[in-house]
Scaffold this motif. Structure first.
Motif, PDB file in Angstrom:
ATOM      1  N   MET A   9       1.772  -9.290   3.082  1.00 34.26           N
ATOM      2  CA  MET A   9       1.979  -9.520   4.499  1.00 34.26           C
ATOM      3  C   MET A   9       3.101 -10.522   4.684  1.00 34.26           C
ATOM      4  SD  MET A   9      -1.663  -9.979   6.280  1.00 34.26           S
ATOM      5  CE  MET A   9      -2.961  -9.213   5.389  1.00 34.26           C
ATOM      6  N   GLY A  10       4.123 -10.127   5.317  1.00 37.23           N
ATOM      7  CA  GLY A  10       5.222 -11.035   5.572  1.00 37.23           C
ATOM      8  C   GLY A  10       5.172 -11.537   6.989  1.00 37.23           C
ATOM      9  N   SER A  11       5.957 -12.544   7.246  1.00 38.06           N
ATOM     10  CA  SER A  11       6.046 -13.072   8.602  1.00 38.06           C
ATOM     11  C   SER A  11       6.941 -12.165   9.425  1.00 38.06           C
ATOM     12  CB  SER A  11       6.621 -14.483   8.577  1.00 38.06           C
ATOM     13  OG  SER A  11       5.757 -15.334   7.882  1.00 38.06           O
ATOM     14  N   PRO A  12       6.704 -12.076  10.722  1.00 33.93           N
ATOM     15  CA  PRO A  12       7.556 -11.250  11.564  1.00 33.93           C
ATOM     16  C   PRO A  12       8.917 -11.898  11.740  1.00 33.93           C
ATOM     17  CG  PRO A  12       5.970 -12.446  12.883  1.00 33.93           C
ATOM     18  CD  PRO A  12       5.634 -12.715  11.452  1.00 33.93           C
ATOM     19  N   PRO A  13       9.931 -11.130  12.106  1.00 34.83           N
ATOM     20  CA  PRO A  13      11.249 -11.711  12.362  1.00 34.83           C
ATOM     21  C   PRO A  13      11.173 -12.768  13.468  1.00 34.83           C
ATOM     22  CG  PRO A  13      11.364  -9.318  12.295  1.00 34.83           C
ATOM     23  CD  PRO A  13       9.919  -9.697  12.262  1.00 34.83           C
ATOM     24  N   THR A  14      12.133 -13.663  13.465  1.00 33.00           N
ATOM     25  CA  THR A  14      12.172 -14.745  14.445  1.00 33.00           C
ATOM     26  C   THR A  14      12.024 -14.217  15.871  1.00 33.00           C
ATOM     27  OG1 THR A  14      13.633 -15.965  12.993  1.00 33.00           O
ATOM     28  CG2 THR A  14      13.554 -16.689  15.266  1.00 33.00           C
ATOM     29  N   GLY A  15      11.188 -14.910  16.647  1.00 31.47           N
ATOM     30  CA  GLY A  15      11.006 -14.548  18.037  1.00 31.47           C
ATOM     31  C   GLY A  15       9.862 -13.580  18.269  1.00 31.47           C
ATOM     32  N   GLU A  16       9.444 -12.840  17.251  1.00 33.31           N
ATOM     33  CA  GLU A  16       8.343 -11.909  17.418  1.00 33.31           C
ATOM     34  C   GLU A  16       7.026 -12.640  17.177  1.00 33.31           C
ATOM     35  OE1 GLU A  16       8.554  -8.237  15.304  1.00 33.31           O
ATOM     36  OE2 GLU A  16      10.699  -8.056  15.647  1.00 33.31           O
ATOM     37  N   THR A  17       5.978 -12.094  17.731  1.00 34.59           N
ATOM     38  CA  THR A  17       4.674 -12.693  17.510  1.00 34.59           C
ATOM     39  C   THR A  17       3.864 -11.820  16.570  1.00 34.59           C
ATOM     40  OG1 THR A  17       3.736 -11.580  19.419  1.00 34.59           O
ATOM     41  CG2 THR A  17       4.609 -13.812  19.763  1.00 34.59           C
ATOM     42  N   SER A  18       2.899 -12.419  15.943  1.00 38.43           N
ATOM     43  CA  SER A  18       1.963 -11.707  15.098  1.00 38.43           C
ATOM     44  C   SER A  18       0.571 -12.156  15.533  1.00 38.43           C
ATOM     45  CB  SER A  18       2.227 -12.013  13.624  1.00 38.43           C
ATOM     46  OG  SER A  18       2.151 -13.394  13.389  1.00 38.43           O
ATOM     47  N   THR A  19      -0.410 -11.812  14.750  1.00 38.90           N
ATOM     48  CA  THR A  19      -1.781 -12.142  15.102  1.00 38.90           C
ATOM     49  C   THR A  19      -2.446 -12.853  13.940  1.00 38.90           C
ATOM     50  OG1 THR A  19      -1.866 -10.166  16.473  1.00 38.90           O
ATOM     51  CG2 THR A  19      -3.968 -11.132  15.862  1.00 38.90           C
ATOM     52  N   LEU A  20      -3.203 -13.887  14.245  1.00 36.48           N
ATOM     53  CA  LEU A  20      -4.041 -14.546  13.251  1.00 36.48           C
ATOM     54  C   LEU A  20      -5.455 -14.021  13.405  1.00 36.48           C
ATOM     55  CD1 LEU A  20      -3.187 -18.372  13.359  1.00 36.48           C
ATOM     56  CD2 LEU A  20      -2.539 -16.711  11.628  1.00 36.48           C
ATOM     57  N   VAL A  21      -6.089 -13.725  12.281  1.00 39.99           N
ATOM     58  CA  VAL A  21      -7.489 -13.328  12.292  1.00 39.99           C
ATOM     59  C   VAL A  21      -8.251 -14.417  11.547  1.00 39.99           C
ATOM     60  CG1 VAL A  21      -9.179 -11.599  11.595  1.00 39.99           C
ATOM     61  CG2 VAL A  21      -6.893 -10.882  12.323  1.00 39.99           C
ATOM     62  N   VAL A  22      -9.256 -14.983  12.197  1.00 45.11           N
ATOM     63  CA  VAL A  22     -10.081 -16.032  11.604  1.00 45.11           C
ATOM     64  C   VAL A  22     -11.490 -15.481  11.478  1.00 45.11           C
ATOM     65  CG1 VAL A  22     -10.910 -18.404  11.831  1.00 45.11           C
ATOM     66  CG2 VAL A  22      -8.669 -17.784  12.762  1.00 45.11           C
ATOM     67  N   ARG A  23     -11.993 -15.464  10.240  1.00 47.79           N
ATOM     68  CA  ARG A  23     -13.343 -14.943   9.979  1.00 47.79           C
ATOM     69  C   ARG A  23     -14.125 -15.947   9.149  1.00 47.79           C
ATOM     70  NH1 ARG A  23     -10.191 -10.258   8.422  1.00 47.79           N
ATOM     71  NH2 ARG A  23     -10.475  -8.621   9.955  1.00 47.79           N
ATOM     72  N   ARG A  24     -15.367 -16.159   9.511  1.00 47.18           N
ATOM     73  CA  ARG A  24     -16.252 -16.982   8.683  1.00 47.18           C
ATOM     74  C   ARG A  24     -16.527 -16.218   7.406  1.00 47.18           C
ATOM     75  NH1 ARG A  24     -21.024 -18.112   7.222  1.00 47.18           N
ATOM     76  NH2 ARG A  24     -22.452 -16.848   8.415  1.00 47.18           N
TER      77      ARG A  24
END
Length: 77
Positions: free
Chosen positions: A1-16
């Protein structure tokens, strides 16, 4: 999983998670940026899917596990 290009957003998933392998690097809550601390704190034991910026996504490695009130796995999608 890479980071999106500058200016774009992605999503964080937080799971216990109940399982943490011995080779997993666990980060303590106080080692996180204020912004990531807020995301983890707001999770409150439930799975959270949060839109995020590149700056915050860059703070999360491929398999980030955070110890707070429980163990949480944080991933970027």
């Amino acid at each position: 999983m890479g980071s999106p290009p500058t200016g774009e957003t992605s999503t964080l998933v937080v799971r216990r998670t109940d399982t943490v392998s011995p080779e997993t690097r666990v980060r303590h809550f106080d080692e996180l940026s204020d912004e990531l601390q807020q995301v983890v704190a707001e999770c409150d034991g439930e799975e959270a899917v949060v839109p995020t910026t590149r700056r915050l996504a860059d703070e999360v490695t491929t398999d980030t596990t955070v110890v707070f009130t429980d163990y949480y796995r944080v991933t970027v999608v």
